[in-house]
Design an enzyme around this catalytic site. Structure first.
Site, PDB file in Angstrom:
ATOM      1  N   LYS A  43      62.814  -1.470  -3.895  1.00 10.02           N
ATOM      2  CA  LYS A  43      62.507  -2.413  -2.821  1.00 10.02           C
ATOM      3  C   LYS A  43      61.068  -2.143  -2.345  1.00 10.02           C
ATOM      4  O   LYS A  43      60.710  -0.985  -2.103  1.00 10.02           O
ATOM      5  CB  LYS A  43      63.485  -2.176  -1.663  1.00 10.02           C
ATOM      6  CG  LYS A  43      63.733  -3.346  -0.770  1.00 10.02           C
ATOM      7  CD  LYS A  43      65.006  -3.116   0.051  1.00 10.02           C
ATOM      8  CE  LYS A  43      65.517  -4.385   0.660  1.00 10.02           C
ATOM      9  NZ  LYS A  43      66.832  -4.241   1.292  1.00 10.02           N
ATOM     10  N   ARG A  72      83.025 -14.232   9.224  1.00 11.89           N
ATOM     11  CA  ARG A  72      83.693 -13.785   7.993  1.00 11.89           C
ATOM     12  C   ARG A  72      84.963 -13.005   8.286  1.00 11.89           C
ATOM     13  O   ARG A  72      85.842 -12.847   7.461  1.00 11.89           O
ATOM     14  CB  ARG A  72      82.701 -12.935   7.198  1.00 11.89           C
ATOM     15  CG  ARG A  72      83.258 -12.333   5.956  1.00 11.89           C
ATOM     16  CD  ARG A  72      82.188 -11.930   5.000  1.00 11.89           C
ATOM     17  NE  ARG A  72      81.598 -13.097   4.339  1.00 11.89           N
ATOM     18  CZ  ARG A  72      80.615 -12.986   3.459  1.00 11.89           C
ATOM     19  NH1 ARG A  72      80.104 -11.802   3.199  1.00 11.89           N
ATOM     20  NH2 ARG A  72      80.121 -14.053   2.871  1.00 11.89           N
ATOM     21  N   GLU A  88      82.254  -6.802   6.671  1.00 13.56           N
ATOM     22  CA  GLU A  88      82.689  -7.076   8.043  1.00 13.56           C
ATOM     23  C   GLU A  88      84.205  -7.147   8.158  1.00 13.56           C
ATOM     24  O   GLU A  88      84.778  -6.720   9.182  1.00 13.56           O
ATOM     25  CB  GLU A  88      82.068  -8.390   8.535  1.00 13.56           C
ATOM     26  CG  GLU A  88      80.577  -8.297   8.865  1.00 13.56           C
ATOM     27  CD  GLU A  88      79.678  -8.395   7.656  1.00 13.56           C
ATOM     28  OE1 GLU A  88      80.203  -8.579   6.546  1.00 13.56           O
ATOM     29  OE2 GLU A  88      78.450  -8.281   7.801  1.00 13.56           O
TER      30      GLU A  88
HETATM   31  C1  LIG Z   1      77.900 -11.104   5.524  1.00 19.62           C
HETATM   32  C2  LIG Z   1      76.502 -10.559   5.790  1.00 19.62           C
HETATM   33  N1  LIG Z   1      76.360  -9.420   6.494  1.00 19.62           N
HETATM   34  C3  LIG Z   1      75.130  -8.928   6.761  1.00 19.62           C
HETATM   35  C4  LIG Z   1      74.011  -9.583   6.304  1.00 19.62           C
HETATM   36  C5  LIG Z   1      72.632  -9.062   6.656  1.00 19.62           C
HETATM   37  N2  LIG Z   1      71.890  -8.690   5.468  1.00 19.62           N
HETATM   38  C6  LIG Z   1      70.989  -9.476   4.913  1.00 19.62           C
HETATM   39  S1  LIG Z   1      70.310  -8.820   3.550  1.00 19.62           S
HETATM   40  C7  LIG Z   1      71.197  -7.388   3.747  1.00 19.62           C
HETATM   41  C8  LIG Z   1      71.045  -6.250   2.790  1.00 19.62           C
HETATM   42  C9  LIG Z   1      71.234  -6.748   1.384  1.00 19.62           C
HETATM   43  O1  LIG Z   1      71.136  -5.658   0.494  1.00 19.62           O
HETATM   44  P1  LIG Z   1      71.151  -5.992  -1.056  1.00 19.62           P
HETATM   45  O2  LIG Z   1      72.249  -6.937  -1.356  1.00 19.62           O
HETATM   46  O3  LIG Z   1      71.153  -4.699  -1.757  1.00 19.62           O
HETATM   47  O4  LIG Z   1      69.807  -6.784  -1.304  1.00 19.62           O
HETATM   48  P2  LIG Z   1      68.304  -6.202  -1.260  1.00 19.62           P
HETATM   49  O5  LIG Z   1      67.759  -6.628   0.077  1.00 19.62           O
HETATM   50  O6  LIG Z   1      68.385  -4.727  -1.421  1.00 19.62           O
HETATM   51  O7  LIG Z   1      67.613  -6.869  -2.403  1.00 19.62           O
HETATM   52  C10 LIG Z   1      72.039  -7.492   4.827  1.00 19.62           C
HETATM   53  C11 LIG Z   1      72.984  -6.428   5.278  1.00 19.62           C
HETATM   54  C12 LIG Z   1      74.208 -10.777   5.581  1.00 19.62           C
HETATM   55  N3  LIG Z   1      73.159 -11.516   5.124  1.00 19.62           N
HETATM   56  N4  LIG Z   1      75.442 -11.231   5.312  1.00 19.62           N
HETATM   57 MG   LIG Z   2      69.676  -3.473  -2.391  1.00 19.14          MG
END
Ligand SMILES: Cc1ncc(C[n+]2csc(CCOP(=O)(O)OP(=O)(O)O)c2C)c(N)n1
Ligand SMILES: [Mg+2]
Ligand SMILES: CC(=O)[C@@H](O)[C@H](O)COP(=O)(O)O
Length: 629
Positions: A282, A395, A367
């Protein structure tokens, strides 16, 4: 931009040389850093998928092959490669590029919902449709290691594994992070594969041979893949994905475009469901992001690119009030614990975790599990505080209703980003919670109007041990404290005219707007009382009784009008035998295009002037002797 400017669509990528593609990656990174530095947005995630995005669009044929980006916050590169690079000056601005995929923007975009862990289900459905409709197109789903901790993803994998000859490619974009490092057994397994030193020599050998071209073309990949698989099996005999019946390809260096292209070619040729495990970083290419321990610039406000420092310091927000108060409560109440769904810092549980590391749980982007595990904690003697963004509680509605409320569990939900948030588009607005939660028997719902009330209501909430309680507040700066004239039951009378004929019920972050509207309406002769109910579920009977004694009731809330506070208060008035006219001000039942919060509130008429105009107009129409319409 030289090469990037020449791209009108993915087909242009397939005509480029390696040198041009390397230059393209550099130009994309430059544009990402510039546009996010100017407008804010998701820098870390998008810097991590530059080579991955180029490889996907060179090997697959979008939009014929459908490409789905989980959560969608990492789709900026995809947008640049599908002809929108020149629009990045408008990123996340009203009327400009959305920060997420948008079908209105491009035929290459499919999923607009920014809630994580949905991509594999969409992809499974698309692949089934292709099969039934006789299309031999591919579906490609890109899911992060964080999103892979969401339950839906495993429901989908369970089905995808039965996919026979459905052409579905799952790409796990494994950067080891959500905001903070991704947690859980799954994440540990992925990390083991990423970091196991035994792996390195084999992986490097394969990469070296690929680069030296001693193994030409995809056939080479077969041979090298067999070597690596042997290595992998030795290290991770129980491949969790293969155990599901999924073909696994990887891990592949997600920043090595050629290696990614070989792996994707392999996957494409397979002709059935296959999972490609890409290892990425990242923030790759911007050291300040990579080094950022908090979230690797997952979600950045506008910043100085030389220093990485935010160019505008946001005033202390609601989250910081919660962050401090929950630590004071935790000091006093050893039974209080915190739960986050992979958002420790964004929801303000970090200080609690620093002081009491054993009493704060990050459950991943899960969640539903967060809520029902909280019910378990409550049944076993703890008082959990589940802190999530309001929109993400959608959710877990069933879990709140039947796992928590049915069992009268003392669980407190703290909903940050409640109300209109704006920048992150329609699926991020916290505009449904005060409607959805009205349906839950026994649940108590509070909407603090300022920091002092947040502290007070949070304490009242955690004191309840036989029902779910909810405290919800907006995104951004917390308003100055609004003093009360008097307490009326559990509510606060904030302003009151003698013999008032207009009663305004204002909840949460829009209380100040309501007070200003009352002042404007008074200039036209209205006599107004403004009350903050503090608890919008259940309403205090004294508040209903006082309202019923007026000619006009006006409700104001930062939530959907349908089934929200205004609708519930109207019902309470009718149940109390009052037929007083009620005017409900809230968010219209629509999906709100991205824009700044204030711009959206203005468009919705959630402003002092618009509400005052409504008060004056309805009062005039409502005057005794005038026909009531
Ligand atoms: C149901 C839900 N919970 C929390 C979030 C907040 N959120 C957005 S991106 C993220 C982290 C995503 O991590 P990853 O899937 O590994 O993607 P990366 O950013 O590392 O590419 C979170 C927790 C969300 N978008 N949807
Ligand atoms: Mg990630
Ligand atoms: C994609 C996602 O769900 C979050 O990263 C979102 O962008 C949160 O934004 P704020 O924390 O700025 O409200």
């Amino acid at each position: 931009m030289g090469v990037l400017d020449s791209i009108s669509g993915p087909a242009d990528l397939r005509r480029m040389s390696d040198e041009e593609l390397t230059q393209l990656a550099a130009e994309i990174r430059e544009l990402l850093i510039c546009s996010v530095a100017a407008n804010g947005g998701h820098l870390g995630p998008n810097l991590g998928v530059v080579e991955l995005g180029i490889a996907i669009h060179r090997i697959f044929d979008s939009p014929r092959d459908r490409i789905v980006w989980d959560t969608g916050h990492q789709a900026y590169v995809h947008k640049m490669l599908t002809g929108r690079a020149n629009d990045f000056g408008s990123l996340r601005k009203e009327g400009g590029l959305s920060g997420y995929p948008s079908r209105a923007e491009s035929e290459h975009d499919w999923v607009e919902n920014s809630h994580a862990s949905t991509s594999l289900s969409y992809a499974d459905g698309m692949a089934k449709a292709n099969q039934i409709l006789g299309r031999d197109d591919h579906v490609v789903a890109v899911i992060g290691d964080g999103a892979l901790t969401g339950g839906m993803a495993w429901e989908a994998l369970n089905n995808i594994a039965m996919g026979g000859d459905r052409r579905l490619v799952v790409i796990v974009n494994d950067n080891g992070r959500s905001y903070t490092p991704t947690v859980g057994g799954l994440a540990n397994r992925l990390t083991e594969i990423r970091t196991n030193p035994k792996y390195e020599p084999a992986l490097n050998a394969i990469k070296e041979r690929l680069q030296r071209g001693r193994f030409a073309g995809p056939a080479a990949y077969d041979a090298l893949h067999a070597i690596k698989k042997g290595v992998k099996d030795a290290l991770a005999p129980q491949g969790m994905f293969e155990d599901l019946g999924l073909k696994y390809i990887g891990p592949v260096d997600g920043h090595d475009r050629q290696a990614m292209e070989h792996a994707l070619t392999q996957a494409k040729r397979f002709g059935g469901p296959v999972l490609v495990h890409a290892l990425t970083t990242k923030g790759q290419g911007y050291d300040i992001a990579v080094a950022n321990e908090n979230d690797q610039m997952h979600q950045a406000n506008p910043f100085d690119r030389e220093t990485g420092e935010a160019t505008s310091v946001a005033p202390a927000g609601w989250t910081s009030v919660f962050r401090d108060e929950i630590v004071r409560i935790a000091d006093e109440r050893p039974d209080v614990v915190g739960i986050t769904a992979a958002m420790l810092y964004p929801v303000g549980l970090d200080a609690f975790a620093d002081k009491f590391p054993d009493r704060v749980f990050d459950v991943g982007i899960a969640e539903q599990h967060a809520v029902t595990s909280a019910a378990g904690m409550a049944l076993a003697g703890l008082h959990p505080v589940v802190a999530v963004y309001a929109t993400f509680l959608n959710r877990a509605f069933d879990q709140v209703l039947l796992d928590v409320a049915l069992h009268r569990c003392g669980v407190t939900f703290v909903l940050d980003r409640a109300g209109v948030t704006g920048d992150d588009g329609p699926s991020h607005n916290g505009m449904w919670d005060m409607s959805m939660l009205q349906l839950v028997p026994g649940l108590r719902l509070a909407a603090p109007r300022d920091g002092a009330q947040l502290r007070e209501l949070l304490r009242e909430a955690v004191a309840v041990d036989d029902a779910p309680t909810v405290v919800r507040f907006a995104k951004g700066a917390v308003p100055d404290d609004v003093p009360a004239l008097e307490r009326l039951g559990v509510a606060d009378v904030l302003s009151r005219d003698d013999d008032s004929d207009v009663f305004v019920l204002a909840a949460g972050s829009l209380v100040r707007v309501a007070l200003e509207a009352a002042d404007i309406a008074r200039q036209s002769g209205a006599r107004v009382t403004v009350v903050d109910p503090r608890w919008v579920k259940p309403f205090d009977p004294a508040v209903v009784e006082l309202a019923a004694r007026h000619q006009l009731v006006v409700t104001v809330e930062d939530n959907g009008r349908q089934g929200g506070v205004g609708a519930a208060f109207t019902q309470a008035l009718r149940d109390a035998g009052s037929d007083v006219l009620v005017s409900v001000h809230g968010v219209e039942q629509e999906f709100l295009d991205h824009a700044k919060r204030d711009v959206i509130l203005d468009r919705l008429g959630l402003t002092p002037q618009a509400i005052a105009d409504d008060i004056v107009a309805r009062s005039a129409r409502n005057k005794p002797g005038t026909a009531r319409r």
